[in-house]
Design a protein around this motif. Structure first.
Motif, PDB file in Angstrom:
ATOM      1  N   GLY A 104       6.569  66.602  86.407  1.00 61.69           N
ATOM      2  CA  GLY A 104       7.444  66.173  87.495  1.00 61.69           C
ATOM      3  C   GLY A 104       8.775  65.662  86.985  1.00 61.69           C
ATOM      4  N   ALA A 105       8.733  64.884  85.907  1.00 65.99           N
ATOM      5  CA  ALA A 105       9.975  64.376  85.312  1.00 65.99           C
ATOM      6  C   ALA A 105      10.819  65.537  84.782  1.00 65.99           C
ATOM      7  N   ALA A 106      10.178  66.494  84.128  1.00 68.52           N
ATOM      8  CA  ALA A 106      10.903  67.662  83.600  1.00 68.52           C
ATOM      9  C   ALA A 106      11.511  68.476  84.744  1.00 68.52           C
ATOM     10  N   THR A 107      10.769  68.628  85.828  1.00 69.30           N
ATOM     11  CA  THR A 107      11.272  69.354  86.997  1.00 69.30           C
ATOM     12  C   THR A 107      12.459  68.625  87.603  1.00 69.30           C
ATOM     13  N   ALA A 108      12.361  67.303  87.708  1.00 67.62           N
ATOM     14  CA  ALA A 108      13.467  66.507  88.260  1.00 67.62           C
ATOM     15  C   ALA A 108      14.725  66.668  87.423  1.00 67.62           C
ATOM     16  N   ILE A 109      14.585  66.600  86.104  1.00 66.91           N
ATOM     17  CA  ILE A 109      15.747  66.709  85.205  1.00 66.91           C
ATOM     18  C   ILE A 109      16.361  68.110  85.270  1.00 66.91           C
ATOM     19  N   ALA A 110      15.521  69.135  85.244  1.00 72.12           N
ATOM     20  CA  ALA A 110      16.036  70.512  85.310  1.00 72.12           C
ATOM     21  C   ALA A 110      16.752  70.751  86.644  1.00 72.12           C
ATOM     22  N   ALA A 111      16.173  70.252  87.729  1.00 70.77           N
ATOM     23  CA  ALA A 111      16.790  70.415  89.046  1.00 70.77           C
ATOM     24  C   ALA A 111      18.082  69.610  89.133  1.00 70.77           C
ATOM     25  N   LYS A 112      18.088  68.418  88.537  1.00 73.82           N
ATOM     26  CA  LYS A 112      19.297  67.590  88.553  1.00 73.82           C
ATOM     27  C   LYS A 112      20.471  68.347  87.942  1.00 73.82           C
ATOM     28  N   ARG A 113      20.216  69.058  86.850  1.00 72.10           N
ATOM     29  CA  ARG A 113      21.290  69.829  86.211  1.00 72.10           C
ATOM     30  C   ARG A 113      21.837  70.899  87.148  1.00 72.10           C
ATOM     31  N   LYS A 114      20.953  71.548  87.901  1.00 70.46           N
ATOM     32  CA  LYS A 114      21.391  72.578  88.848  1.00 70.46           C
ATOM     33  C   LYS A 114      22.161  71.966  90.016  1.00 70.46           C
ATOM     34  N   VAL A 115      21.723  70.803  90.481  1.00 68.38           N
ATOM     35  CA  VAL A 115      22.422  70.127  91.576  1.00 68.38           C
ATOM     36  C   VAL A 115      23.797  69.651  91.102  1.00 68.38           C
ATOM     37  N   ILE A 116      23.872  69.170  89.868  1.00 71.98           N
ATOM     38  CA  ILE A 116      25.176  68.789  89.294  1.00 71.98           C
ATOM     39  C   ILE A 116      26.108  69.995  89.288  1.00 71.98           C
ATOM     40  N   ASP A 117      25.604  71.147  88.857  1.00 72.23           N
ATOM     41  CA  ASP A 117      26.422  72.364  88.853  1.00 72.23           C
ATOM     42  C   ASP A 117      26.881  72.722  90.271  1.00 72.23           C
ATOM     43  N   CYS A 118      25.993  72.538  91.227  1.00 71.38           N
ATOM     44  CA  CYS A 118      26.321  72.820  92.629  1.00 71.38           C
ATOM     45  C   CYS A 118      27.481  71.932  93.087  1.00 71.38           C
ATOM     46  N   TRP A 119      27.359  70.621  92.855  1.00 73.29           N
ATOM     47  CA  TRP A 119      28.420  69.700  93.265  1.00 73.29           C
ATOM     48  C   TRP A 119      29.707  69.942  92.479  1.00 73.29           C
ATOM     49  N   ASN A 120      29.594  70.258  91.204  1.00 72.91           N
ATOM     50  CA  ASN A 120      30.800  70.576  90.435  1.00 72.91           C
ATOM     51  C   ASN A 120      31.506  71.792  91.021  1.00 72.91           C
ATOM     52  N   GLY A 121      30.734  72.742  91.542  1.00 75.78           N
ATOM     53  CA  GLY A 121      31.327  73.895  92.211  1.00 75.78           C
ATOM     54  C   GLY A 121      32.039  73.508  93.492  1.00 75.78           C
ATOM     55  N   PHE A 122      31.407  72.650  94.309  1.00 75.71           N
ATOM     56  CA  PHE A 122      32.046  72.196  95.549  1.00 75.71           C
ATOM     57  C   PHE A 122      33.350  71.451  95.258  1.00 75.71           C
ATOM     58  N   LEU A 123      33.347  70.667  94.189  1.00 82.04           N
ATOM     59  CA  LEU A 123      34.480  69.780  93.903  1.00 82.04           C
ATOM     60  C   LEU A 123      35.408  70.312  92.810  1.00 82.04           C
ATOM     61  N   ALA A 124      35.306  71.589  92.505  1.00 76.11           N
ATOM     62  CA  ALA A 124      36.095  72.167  91.404  1.00 76.11           C
ATOM     63  C   ALA A 124      37.602  71.993  91.590  1.00 76.11           C
ATOM     64  N   ASP A 125      38.073  72.001  92.821  1.00 71.35           N
ATOM     65  CA  ASP A 125      39.502  71.876  93.083  1.00 71.35           C
ATOM     66  C   ASP A 125      39.942  70.428  93.302  1.00 71.35           C
TER      67      ASP A 125
END
Length: 158
Positions: A104-125
């Protein structure tokens, strides 16, 4: 600025805008994590456990704004996937404490990285200063609302 009948409509309503942004975030995270067999609701639950925001079904339901029954069913699913474990509390056998398994911890961390990428995409500009300002304003709004909710029987009274 004070809202009036002529200035308060959906596009200027903080509540509407926050809700709309939340709905779009959930849809984006659902799409981002779908290949991992993880939903946005499961991810927020894993992250809440990971960061110690709550450790019971009732606490998670309260923290995440979910129905207690729905939260129990969600925890059942996550336990079946091997992400969460339940243990009776030693001091109060009526309480069932939740914790993340290593998976569960590994899943949370891996998903967190993907969510960070998602938000970085939204806020790229956006500039770093704009992002910091947005976060500061949202944190201030949260604090103001928490204080009003704690002190007033009608937090919306003027």
């Amino acid at each position: 600025m004070t809202f009036t009948d002529s200035t308060f409509y959906p596009e200027t309503s903080p509540g509407y805008l926050v809700r709309l942004i939340h709905q779009m975030n959930v849809a984006a995270v659902d799409r981002t994590l779908a290949a991992d067999g993880l939903s946005a609701t499961q991810w927020t639950t894993l992250v809440s456990l990971y960061f110690g925001h709550a450790d019971t079904c009732v606490g998670l339901a309260r923290k995440l704004g979910h129905d207690k029954g729905a939260m129990t069913r969600l925890i059942d699913q996550m336990e079946a996937k091997g992400w969460v474990s339940r243990q009776r509390d030693d001091a109060d056998r009526r309480l069932i404490r939740l914790s993340l398994t290593p998976a569960g911890a590994a899943t949370a961390i891996a998903a967190k990285r993907k969510v960070i990428d998602c938000w970085n995409g939204f806020l790229a500009d956006w500039s770093d200063a704009q992002i910091a300002e947005m976060i500061a304003v949202l944190q201030r709004l949260r604090t103001t609302m928490e204080e009003k909710m704690a002190e007033d029987s009608d937090p919306c009274a003027a």
